[in-house]
Design a protein around this motif. Structure first.
Motif, PDB file in Angstrom:
ATOM      1  N   MET A 222      34.473  40.521  47.799  1.00 12.08           N
ATOM      2  CA  MET A 222      33.617  39.345  47.675  1.00 12.08           C
ATOM      3  C   MET A 222      32.895  39.325  46.326  1.00 12.08           C
ATOM      4  SD  MET A 222      33.978  37.213  50.046  1.00 12.08           S
ATOM      5  CE  MET A 222      33.242  36.395  51.443  1.00 12.08           C
ATOM      6  N   ALA A 223      32.583  40.500  45.788  1.00  8.13           N
ATOM      7  CA  ALA A 223      31.914  40.546  44.484  1.00  8.13           C
ATOM      8  C   ALA A 223      32.830  39.995  43.395  1.00  8.13           C
ATOM      9  CB  ALA A 223      31.506  41.978  44.148  1.00  8.13           C
ATOM     10  N   GLY A 224      34.106  40.357  43.455  1.00  9.59           N
ATOM     11  CA  GLY A 224      35.063  39.856  42.477  1.00  9.59           C
ATOM     12  C   GLY A 224      35.282  38.352  42.621  1.00  9.59           C
ATOM     13  N   ILE A 225      35.355  37.887  43.862  1.00 10.02           N
ATOM     14  CA  ILE A 225      35.511  36.447  44.108  1.00 10.02           C
ATOM     15  C   ILE A 225      34.300  35.700  43.569  1.00 10.02           C
ATOM     16  CG2 ILE A 225      35.657  34.678  45.910  1.00 10.02           C
ATOM     17  CD1 ILE A 225      37.240  36.749  47.594  1.00 10.02           C
ATOM     18  N   ALA A 226      33.121  36.263  43.778  1.00 10.78           N
ATOM     19  CA  ALA A 226      31.889  35.637  43.284  1.00 10.78           C
ATOM     20  C   ALA A 226      31.905  35.544  41.762  1.00 10.78           C
ATOM     21  CB  ALA A 226      30.674  36.426  43.764  1.00 10.78           C
ATOM     22  N   ARG A 227      32.333  36.616  41.106  1.00 13.90           N
ATOM     23  CA  ARG A 227      32.415  36.589  39.639  1.00 13.90           C
ATOM     24  C   ARG A 227      33.388  35.519  39.169  1.00 13.90           C
ATOM     25  NH1 ARG A 227      32.256  42.186  40.135  1.00 13.90           N
ATOM     26  NH2 ARG A 227      34.540  42.307  39.982  1.00 13.90           N
ATOM     27  N   GLU A 228      34.547  35.461  39.819  1.00 14.14           N
ATOM     28  CA  GLU A 228      35.566  34.476  39.443  1.00 14.14           C
ATOM     29  C   GLU A 228      35.054  33.055  39.647  1.00 14.14           C
ATOM     30  OE1 GLU A 228      39.341  33.430  37.983  1.00 14.14           O
ATOM     31  OE2 GLU A 228      38.555  35.464  38.212  1.00 14.14           O
ATOM     32  N   ALA A 229      34.256  32.854  40.700  1.00  9.86           N
ATOM     33  CA  ALA A 229      33.727  31.523  41.011  1.00  9.86           C
ATOM     34  C   ALA A 229      32.477  31.182  40.200  1.00  9.86           C
ATOM     35  CB  ALA A 229      33.412  31.423  42.506  1.00  9.86           C
ATOM     36  N   GLY A 230      31.904  32.190  39.558  1.00 11.58           N
ATOM     37  CA  GLY A 230      30.664  31.955  38.818  1.00 11.58           C
ATOM     38  C   GLY A 230      29.481  31.734  39.732  1.00 11.58           C
ATOM     39  N   MET A 231      29.468  32.438  40.858  1.00  9.60           N
ATOM     40  CA  MET A 231      28.388  32.313  41.848  1.00  9.60           C
ATOM     41  C   MET A 231      27.896  33.695  42.225  1.00  9.60           C
ATOM     42  SD  MET A 231      29.978  29.633  44.603  1.00  9.60           S
ATOM     43  CE  MET A 231      30.714  28.079  44.133  1.00  9.60           C
ATOM     44  N   SER A 232      26.801  33.727  42.952  1.00 14.81           N
ATOM     45  CA  SER A 232      26.338  34.988  43.515  1.00 14.81           C
ATOM     46  C   SER A 232      27.096  35.250  44.812  1.00 14.81           C
ATOM     47  CB  SER A 232      24.840  34.920  43.817  1.00 14.81           C
ATOM     48  OG  SER A 232      24.586  34.015  44.880  1.00 14.81           O
ATOM     49  N   VAL A 233      27.124  36.512  45.214  1.00 17.29           N
ATOM     50  CA  VAL A 233      27.782  36.846  46.486  1.00 17.29           C
ATOM     51  C   VAL A 233      27.091  36.136  47.639  1.00 17.29           C
ATOM     52  CG1 VAL A 233      28.332  38.711  48.093  1.00 17.29           C
ATOM     53  CG2 VAL A 233      28.607  39.078  45.638  1.00 17.29           C
ATOM     54  N   GLY A 234      25.775  36.067  47.587  1.00 17.82           N
ATOM     55  CA  GLY A 234      25.037  35.371  48.641  1.00 17.82           C
ATOM     56  C   GLY A 234      25.422  33.912  48.750  1.00 17.82           C
ATOM     57  N   HIS A 235      25.671  33.297  47.600  1.00 19.50           N
ATOM     58  CA  HIS A 235      26.087  31.894  47.590  1.00 19.50           C
ATOM     59  C   HIS A 235      27.450  31.733  48.251  1.00 19.50           C
ATOM     60  CE1 HIS A 235      25.731  27.973  45.043  1.00 19.50           C
ATOM     61  NE2 HIS A 235      25.793  27.747  46.333  1.00 19.50           N
ATOM     62  N   ILE A 236      28.352  32.695  47.996  1.00 20.51           N
ATOM     63  CA  ILE A 236      29.674  32.661  48.636  1.00 20.51           C
ATOM     64  C   ILE A 236      29.521  32.690  50.150  1.00 20.51           C
ATOM     65  CG2 ILE A 236      31.865  33.882  48.961  1.00 20.51           C
ATOM     66  CD1 ILE A 236      31.778  32.877  46.181  1.00 20.51           C
ATOM     67  N   TYR A 237      28.655  33.584  50.640  1.00 15.51           N
ATOM     68  CA  TYR A 237      28.469  33.721  52.086  1.00 15.51           C
ATOM     69  C   TYR A 237      27.821  32.481  52.703  1.00 15.51           C
ATOM     70  CZ  TYR A 237      29.897  38.613  52.211  1.00 15.51           C
ATOM     71  OH  TYR A 237      30.625  39.772  52.155  1.00 15.51           O
ATOM     72  N   HIS A 238      27.205  31.651  51.884  1.00 17.20           N
ATOM     73  CA  HIS A 238      26.654  30.393  52.390  1.00 17.20           C
ATOM     74  C   HIS A 238      27.777  29.470  52.864  1.00 17.20           C
ATOM     75  CE1 HIS A 238      23.916  27.008  52.757  1.00 17.20           C
ATOM     76  NE2 HIS A 238      24.734  26.285  52.016  1.00 17.20           N
ATOM     77  N   TYR A 239      28.960  29.601  52.235  1.00 14.94           N
ATOM     78  CA  TYR A 239      30.087  28.726  52.561  1.00 14.94           C
ATOM     79  C   TYR A 239      31.135  29.394  53.437  1.00 14.94           C
ATOM     80  CZ  TYR A 239      28.064  25.856  48.876  1.00 14.94           C
ATOM     81  OH  TYR A 239      27.199  25.108  48.126  1.00 14.94           O
TER      82      TYR A 239
END
Length: 198
Positions: A35-52
């Protein structure tokens, strides 16, 4: 410009995450993509990813659902065609292009590999496939004026063969780096003509 909490903004963010995750799955595999790598690729925080998305499986579910919607849209176009048989043959080239696209091929090989190990992902993929096959089968039964479409076993068998051809092209495009796309398209049109009319 959309407000930060608007549905359009949320949809855009979800697509941003899906695209980033797809890139990571393709490059690093499902388990290698954290998830950390996905967050970096998306330009978001990990917490933001988990929001979706609750987890990586939820992201795969979204990818599978997006593919399902795309396939059902294509079948709807077949259903609306004046000559379904001709339209199916005319779309062979597009089907080949989609199957051998390096990005999509790499992504789906990763998803199918995970489906072979993960019952939840397997259920997602199988359910979507069953929906597409049923819709395609019904379209053939209603549109083609040939005797074999009334034989349920024969109809199922031919739908499976057509599915296997396009699924198999994904693997062949990865294994064979000297892929003659034009020759494949010509040959496949002959095969499809037989499968849809004989």
């Amino acid at each position: 410009m959309h407000a930060a909490g608007s549905p359009c903004c949320a949809d855009s963010r979800r697509e941003q995450v899906i695209k980033a995750a797809a890139d990571c799955f393709r490059q690093h595999g499902f388990h290698g993509a954290g998830m950390a790598g996905i967050a970096r690729e998306a330009g978001m925080s990990v917490g933001h990813i988990y929001h979706y998305f609750a987890n990586k499986e939820a992201i795969i579910a979204a990818i599978v659902q997006r593919d399902l919607a795309d396939m059902l849209e294509k079948i709807a176009a077949f259903e609306a065609a004046e000559d379904v048989f001709r339209h199916l043959l005319d779309c062979v080239d597009e089907g080949v292009e989609m199957s051998i696209d390096p990005y999509e091929a790499g992504l789906w090989l990763e998803i199918l590999s995970e489906a072979s190990r993960n019952p939840k992902v397997s259920a997602m993929v199988s359910e979507a496939d069953a929906i597409v096959r049923a819709r395609f089968r019904n379209m053939l039964r209603n549109a083609l004026q040939t005797g074999w479409v009334q034989d349920e076993r024969e109809l199922n068998g031919r739908v499976e063969i057509i599915s296997a051809i396009f699924d198999g092209l994904i693997i062949r495009s990865v294994r064979n780096d000297d892929f003659d796309k034009e020759a494949i398209m010509r040959s496949l049109k002959m095969v499809m003509q037989y499968l849809l009319s004989a």
